[in-house]
Design an enzyme around this catalytic site. Sequence first.
Site, PDB file in Angstrom:
ATOM      1  N   LYS A 127      15.374   7.466   3.138  1.00  0.00           N
ATOM      2  CA  LYS A 127      15.704   6.205   3.808  1.00  0.00           C
ATOM      3  C   LYS A 127      15.914   5.074   2.789  1.00  0.00           C
ATOM      4  O   LYS A 127      16.748   4.189   3.033  1.00  0.00           O
ATOM      5  CB  LYS A 127      14.645   5.838   4.857  1.00  0.00           C
ATOM      6  CG  LYS A 127      13.250   5.618   4.296  1.00  0.00           C
ATOM      7  CD  LYS A 127      12.891   4.183   4.172  1.00  0.00           C
ATOM      8  CE  LYS A 127      11.714   3.839   3.298  1.00  0.00           C
ATOM      9  NZ  LYS A 127      10.682   4.727   2.929  1.00  0.00           N
ATOM     10  N   ASP A 168      12.255   4.046  10.025  1.00  0.00           N
ATOM     11  CA  ASP A 168      12.006   3.508   8.693  1.00  0.00           C
ATOM     12  C   ASP A 168      13.308   2.994   8.066  1.00  0.00           C
ATOM     13  O   ASP A 168      13.316   1.984   7.351  1.00  0.00           O
ATOM     14  CB  ASP A 168      11.360   4.587   7.824  1.00  0.00           C
ATOM     15  CG  ASP A 168      10.561   3.994   6.674  1.00  0.00           C
ATOM     16  OD1 ASP A 168      10.598   2.766   6.478  1.00  0.00           O
ATOM     17  OD2 ASP A 168       9.906   4.768   5.953  1.00  0.00           O
ATOM     18  N   LYS A 216       6.034   7.985  -1.681  1.00  0.00           N
ATOM     19  CA  LYS A 216       7.147   8.842  -1.311  1.00  0.00           C
ATOM     20  C   LYS A 216       8.035   9.102  -2.511  1.00  0.00           C
ATOM     21  O   LYS A 216       8.193   8.237  -3.372  1.00  0.00           O
ATOM     22  CB  LYS A 216       8.010   8.173  -0.243  1.00  0.00           C
ATOM     23  CG  LYS A 216       7.263   7.844   1.026  1.00  0.00           C
ATOM     24  CD  LYS A 216       6.630   9.066   1.654  1.00  0.00           C
ATOM     25  CE  LYS A 216       5.631   8.661   2.718  1.00  0.00           C
ATOM     26  NZ  LYS A 216       4.666   9.716   3.019  1.00  0.00           N
ATOM     27  N   GLY A 237      -5.658   2.599  -4.681  1.00  0.00           N
ATOM     28  CA  GLY A 237      -4.537   1.682  -4.862  1.00  0.00           C
ATOM     29  C   GLY A 237      -4.716   0.480  -3.952  1.00  0.00           C
ATOM     30  O   GLY A 237      -4.736   0.605  -2.731  1.00  0.00           O
ATOM     31  N   ALA A 238      -4.877  -0.688  -4.582  1.00  0.00           N
ATOM     32  CA  ALA A 238      -5.076  -1.923  -3.817  1.00  0.00           C
ATOM     33  C   ALA A 238      -3.825  -2.781  -3.898  1.00  0.00           C
ATOM     34  O   ALA A 238      -3.879  -4.004  -3.926  1.00  0.00           O
ATOM     35  CB  ALA A 238      -6.300  -2.683  -4.317  1.00  0.00           C
ATOM     36  N   ALA A 271       4.069  -3.653   5.024  1.00  0.00           N
ATOM     37  CA  ALA A 271       2.615  -3.737   4.866  1.00  0.00           C
ATOM     38  C   ALA A 271       2.051  -5.070   5.378  1.00  0.00           C
ATOM     39  O   ALA A 271       1.048  -5.103   6.092  1.00  0.00           O
ATOM     40  CB  ALA A 271       2.257  -3.533   3.395  1.00  0.00           C
ATOM     41  N   ARG A 281      13.953  -4.261  -1.709  1.00  0.00           N
ATOM     42  CA  ARG A 281      14.763  -4.148  -2.919  1.00  0.00           C
ATOM     43  C   ARG A 281      15.989  -3.255  -2.749  1.00  0.00           C
ATOM     44  O   ARG A 281      17.063  -3.546  -3.261  1.00  0.00           O
ATOM     45  CB  ARG A 281      13.892  -3.613  -4.069  1.00  0.00           C
ATOM     46  CG  ARG A 281      12.766  -4.561  -4.443  1.00  0.00           C
ATOM     47  CD  ARG A 281      11.941  -4.008  -5.568  1.00  0.00           C
ATOM     48  NE  ARG A 281      11.220  -2.818  -5.155  1.00  0.00           N
ATOM     49  CZ  ARG A 281       9.943  -2.780  -4.809  1.00  0.00           C
ATOM     50  NH1 ARG A 281       9.216  -3.877  -4.855  1.00  0.00           N
ATOM     51  NH2 ARG A 281       9.366  -1.654  -4.451  1.00  0.00           N
ATOM     52  N   ASN A 282      15.823  -2.151  -2.004  1.00  0.00           N
ATOM     53  CA  ASN A 282      16.978  -1.264  -1.799  1.00  0.00           C
ATOM     54  C   ASN A 282      18.085  -1.994  -1.049  1.00  0.00           C
ATOM     55  O   ASN A 282      19.270  -1.870  -1.360  1.00  0.00           O
ATOM     56  CB  ASN A 282      16.535  -0.018  -1.015  1.00  0.00           C
ATOM     57  CG  ASN A 282      15.534   0.808  -1.798  1.00  0.00           C
ATOM     58  OD1 ASN A 282      15.884   1.477  -2.757  1.00  0.00           O
ATOM     59  ND2 ASN A 282      14.271   0.738  -1.417  1.00  0.00           N
ATOM     60  N   VAL A 332      -0.089  -3.760  -1.999  1.00  0.00           N
ATOM     61  CA  VAL A 332       0.062  -4.339  -0.669  1.00  0.00           C
ATOM     62  C   VAL A 332      -0.081  -3.269   0.421  1.00  0.00           C
ATOM     63  O   VAL A 332      -0.711  -3.520   1.468  1.00  0.00           O
ATOM     64  CB  VAL A 332       1.387  -5.130  -0.574  1.00  0.00           C
ATOM     65  CG1 VAL A 332       2.607  -4.209  -0.688  1.00  0.00           C
ATOM     66  CG2 VAL A 332       1.447  -5.950   0.681  1.00  0.00           C
TER      67      VAL A 332
END
Lengths: 347, 347
Positions: free
Chosen positions: B197, B258, B110, B8-9, B145, B267-268, B11
């Site tokens: 979280k 976190d 997660k 996975g590339a 990130a 976004r959350n 961020v």
Amino acid sequence: MATILILGAGVMGSALAVPGADNGNDVLLAGTPLDAAAVSRMKTAGGVHPKLDHPLPGRVTPLAEDELTGAHVEAADVIVVGVSSPGIPWAVEKLNTLMTRERPVAFVTKGLDRVGPSLTTLAESLRPQLPKMKTFIGIGGPCIARELANRNPTASVYASADGQSAAKAFAALMATEYYRLSTTDDVTGVEACAALKNFYAIGVAAMQTRYPDATRPDGQSKNPTAAAFTQAALEMARLCERFGGRRDTAFDLAGIGDLHVTVGGGRNSRLGHGLGLGRTVSDMMAGELAGETVEGIDTARMLSAWLEPAPGLAALERARFPLALAIIDAVLRDEPFAFDFGGLTVS
Amino acid sequence: MATILILGAGVMGSALAVPGADNGNDVLLAGTPLDAAAVSRMKTAGGVHPKLDHPLPGRVTPLAEDELTGAHVEAADVIVVGVSSPGIPWAVEKLNTLMTRERPVAFVTKGLDRVGPSLTTLAESLRPQLPKMKTFIGIGGPCIARELANRNPTASVYASADGQSAAKAFAALMATEYYRLSTTDDVTGVEACAALKNFYAIGVAAMQTRYPDATRPDGQSKNPTAAAFTQAALEMARLCERFGGRRDTAFDLAGIGDLHVTVGGGRNSRLGHGLGLGRTVSDMMAGELAGETVEGIDTARMLSAWLEPAPGLAALERARFPLALAIIDAVLRDEPFAFDFGGLTVS
């Protein structure tokens, strides 16, 4: 319905009068000599405390220092000491002069005290000074006074060592829909955290300015602050236990809750922002903080002897309290805040 | 020196390559089909990942999806899955196709998973799907990130259930002066907190906008947010234990650390800000959050059945998890966020 006497008409003492009165109690709000102007303003119709936004409820009776009599103290079911640390001797003298029967006394004032080579909380050091104090009630949690007075939702914790009964009774008088109260018997923990959070707020706030991020609206990177906040919580929990309090208290309103609010604003946080930009404590205290009391500095002085007892032990403590010792170094040696992030956590 | 394969590339996968390479390891950074543009940009001289600020170190080799071979997987001493939740099936299939010998696999991804009437973490649900995974390593803590890729100080926690040995070995490969790692054996707790979280950040962020204070630069009052942050931490600790993890994990980097970062942006938190202003989830998701994945919404769906089992029990849970249930109500019933602050703590 009860009568609540608040000693100190500063911003916090006055703010506590709001839920007290909203709950149907009669509140006597007695100013110190320093509160004279605020009291006389509040005595006029519609008069507003200089640090608040609205007049206090009608059930609040402001009293100038020379108006406070033994009859007021006699009438009070509970007494709240709402002064800041320098006002404590005044409050102690007033109470010892005017109290004729035992009464619970709740303290907003926070601090640490030296007892020989050791440290203690005000809960311990005030007890012998106030023979008529029936129970010491500690007040902790994230509470900016102006917001409480504006009836913004606020959660606090009341603590008393008598199996919480005094705390619960006082909370029943004070709790409203917007002022939510929990209780605990861990007075030592609440008092320790309340003093420590000012100190740790200096270090956490320093991380807000130390690693800027121009792409964010507030200019702050977030990872270093979150790491320091967590580290502060863990160190508070360790210190809380060392004072004889409970670890969990640091992870509740009096610990992380109050730390959250204190990092968000105030004098300790402003000092931290300066440190994060490479300035020294003396430079800040001679500049924009001239004349201000920064409580975390006093706490740093108190903690230093306790955390740096001997060179060998100091190394051990440095591993457990890296953030505390970095703050102490900056405050006591007046050097730039040189927190070694590498020491924050180790794998 | 080792070889680290990152799947996975995006961020986060790309950012983890930075400390990995700075530490002297060879890093293979394999994109999913969705990362094709980012990978081809990084392959050009001086090419920068579209969500990062600087080129990755020379020791990082970006690979397009069709370039990833069994030889790459064979060369890797440890594998990192850096995709977001929707990329998990892709990563599982790649690993099952290409892995020939057992290897530890670390997960940034997660989430929670349903197992019959109960809930579990990805750590549990992925194990049977990956027979060649030697050890599951969970990665938690406050890590934006881009900040990590910019080498801003960042603290994280690595978790493995084998008495921490796989976590410690991987941390030794990854830890730098700016990327500080602690380890734990509480995989379940780290994974549960990492999912929770996002969910709690919605509720805490809602308090930032719900009680505005025009006198502050950010327009936010502070007492309600600090109270909600503390409540979120306490509820996370309770849920963490219910998942089988440890309470203390919620009060460490994977929990409050976190949560601190997640409330600060993302976004959350944007969803929460809308809810605090009285908007509904559907309104936000059709508006400024259209097309975005808001992880906390999935978590709300997962948690709802677990926290609202039966009418009688629900009342009990409502007292222990008032913030969780208020978030669930807003998300599942699409009603305005009606958190009863009066239920936050009770005396």
